[in-house]
Scaffold this motif. Structure first.
Motif, PDB file in Angstrom:
ATOM      1  N   ILE A  31      53.040  44.005  47.353  1.00  0.00           N
ATOM      2  CA  ILE A  31      52.244  43.389  46.299  1.00  0.00           C
ATOM      3  C   ILE A  31      52.647  41.944  46.042  1.00  0.00           C
ATOM      4  CG2 ILE A  31      51.674  43.504  43.839  1.00  0.00           C
ATOM      5  CD1 ILE A  31      51.932  46.526  44.030  1.00  0.00           C
ATOM      6  N   PHE A  34      51.304  39.269  48.415  1.00  0.00           N
ATOM      7  CA  PHE A  34      49.857  39.102  48.217  1.00  0.00           C
ATOM      8  C   PHE A  34      49.563  38.304  46.949  1.00  0.00           C
ATOM      9  CE2 PHE A  34      45.670  40.566  46.738  1.00  0.00           C
ATOM     10  CZ  PHE A  34      44.918  40.250  47.859  1.00  0.00           C
ATOM     11  N   ILE A  37      50.046  34.712  47.702  1.00  0.00           N
ATOM     12  CA  ILE A  37      48.903  34.153  48.441  1.00  0.00           C
ATOM     13  C   ILE A  37      47.764  33.828  47.485  1.00  0.00           C
ATOM     14  CG2 ILE A  37      47.110  34.723  50.127  1.00  0.00           C
ATOM     15  CD1 ILE A  37      49.205  36.323  51.650  1.00  0.00           C
ATOM     16  N   VAL A  38      47.488  34.739  46.546  1.00  0.00           N
ATOM     17  CA  VAL A  38      46.418  34.505  45.571  1.00  0.00           C
ATOM     18  C   VAL A  38      46.728  33.290  44.712  1.00  0.00           C
ATOM     19  CG1 VAL A  38      45.223  35.470  43.568  1.00  0.00           C
ATOM     20  CG2 VAL A  38      45.730  36.930  45.532  1.00  0.00           C
ATOM     21  N   ILE A 274      42.240  35.083  51.647  1.00  0.00           N
ATOM     22  CA  ILE A 274      41.554  35.794  50.556  1.00  0.00           C
ATOM     23  C   ILE A 274      40.117  36.103  50.950  1.00  0.00           C
ATOM     24  CG2 ILE A 274      40.782  35.624  48.161  1.00  0.00           C
ATOM     25  CD1 ILE A 274      43.769  36.017  48.482  1.00  0.00           C
ATOM     26  N   VAL A 277      40.176  38.972  53.564  1.00  0.00           N
ATOM     27  CA  VAL A 277      40.722  40.253  53.108  1.00  0.00           C
ATOM     28  C   VAL A 277      39.883  40.870  51.989  1.00  0.00           C
ATOM     29  CG1 VAL A 277      42.716  41.308  51.963  1.00  0.00           C
ATOM     30  CG2 VAL A 277      43.057  39.703  53.834  1.00  0.00           C
ATOM     31  N   VAL A 281      39.449  44.896  50.778  1.00  0.00           N
ATOM     32  CA  VAL A 281      40.058  45.376  49.537  1.00  0.00           C
ATOM     33  C   VAL A 281      39.012  46.028  48.637  1.00  0.00           C
ATOM     34  CG1 VAL A 281      41.270  44.645  47.438  1.00  0.00           C
ATOM     35  CG2 VAL A 281      41.891  43.663  49.651  1.00  0.00           C
TER      36      VAL A 281
END
Length: 302
Positions: A31, A34, A37-38, A274, A277, A281
């Protein structure tokens, strides 16, 4: 009768605590990167170069995503990706399931020989140049069908599906044949409904492979209008990194030019991740319920 309370020993309690800690560490290892990255994707690239951004943007901005969606062929690339993912996944999973259903039969003439051929393709390949020459000879290069036809069958998927089909009790098929069902009817009405968990898993893996594949569009497609989203974004990343290297090597003007650039190669990379992916998601929770096995528990009793 009174309830018997089972008291865990100290060793069992320590073991349970260690298990929870390991699971927690595993979740955090997935988590936290990620979230990083966000945060970088929604933060201006020039500001992100200062550091100090971990799991929350310091300055909220959509500049990185605006750059991604400014690509001239983004609309057609998105349509190509949707087409190849939808058609390739449905056709590939259905045909692989049909082949696996036939190969799992013990009465199929030459069944072991065909399975040996399937397994052989997992060990050896002809190489990229013979593969390109083969695609060109059958007129698949620079064609939208190069995304679908070569990947209709997967040896790994065939083996997984065949193994799952072998676990289905033969009494179900025998009962269906008594009712007048043929092989294709049994496959559609009995085998496929009972195989939803494995079909969902294979379908998800196939769809993700189609969606993320940039290699096919880069090496077997020349027309810019036929390139999928992943290939287009890969080209954008390559151009951004080349521009950064050029500016870093330019003498005298690099600092003035770099100060005017708010979108860096790294921030563009995060925004690209993003974009690629996000559809996966969103779709994953919709089919998650099929991932649990045990649909056939209690369906047959001898």
């Amino acid at each position: 009768m009174g309830h018997v309370h089972y008291r865990r020993s100290a060793g069992e309690k320590i073991f349970i605590i260690l298990n929870y800690l390991l699971i927690l560490l595993l979740c955090l290892s997935i988590i936290l990167p990620f979230l990083n990255i966000v945060a970088l994707a929604f933060n201006p690239g020039k500001d992100a170069e200062r550091g100090g951004i971990f799991f929350w943007p310091r300055i909220w901005s959509l500049e990185n995503f605006e750059k991604v969606f400014q690509a001239g062929n983004i609309g057609s690339a998105f349509a190509i990706s949707l087409f190849r993912t939808f058609v390739g996944t449905i056709a590939g999973v259905f045909l692989s399931a049909m082949a696996a259903y036939a190969l799992r039969s013990k009465t199929l003439p030459g069944g072991k020989f065909f399975m040996m051929l399937v397994f052989f393709t997992m060990l050896f390949s002809g190489g990229i140049i013979p593969y390109y020459m083969l695609l060109k000879s059958i007129h698949l290069t620079d064609s939208i069908w190069v995304y679908v036809l070569p990947g209709l069958y997967s040896a790994w998927n065939l083996i997984i599906l065949r193994t799952f089909f072998q676990q289905i009790h033969p009494s179900l098929e025998e009962s269906a044949r008594i009712d007048g069902y043929n092989d294709f009817s049994i496959f559609l009405r009995i085998i496929m409904p009972l195989s939803r968990p494995v079909i969902a898993v294979i379908g998800l893996f196939t769809a993700v492979n189609h969606w993320n594949d940039w290699f096919t569009g880069a090496f077997f497609i020349r027309s810019a209008k036929l390139r999928p989203l992943s290939t287009l974004l890969q080209e954008m990343l390559t151009s951004a990194e080349a521009m950064r290297d050029t500016l870093n090597q330019a003498a005298g003007i690099k600092y003035q030019l770099l100060d005017k650039i708010q979108i860096t190669a790294d921030s563009l990379k995060m925004a690209t991740i993003i974009v690629v992916v996000a559809p996966v998601v969103i779709i994953y929770p919709l089919i998650q319920k099929y991932f649990s096995k045990g649909v056939m528990i209690g369906s047959m009793k001898e």
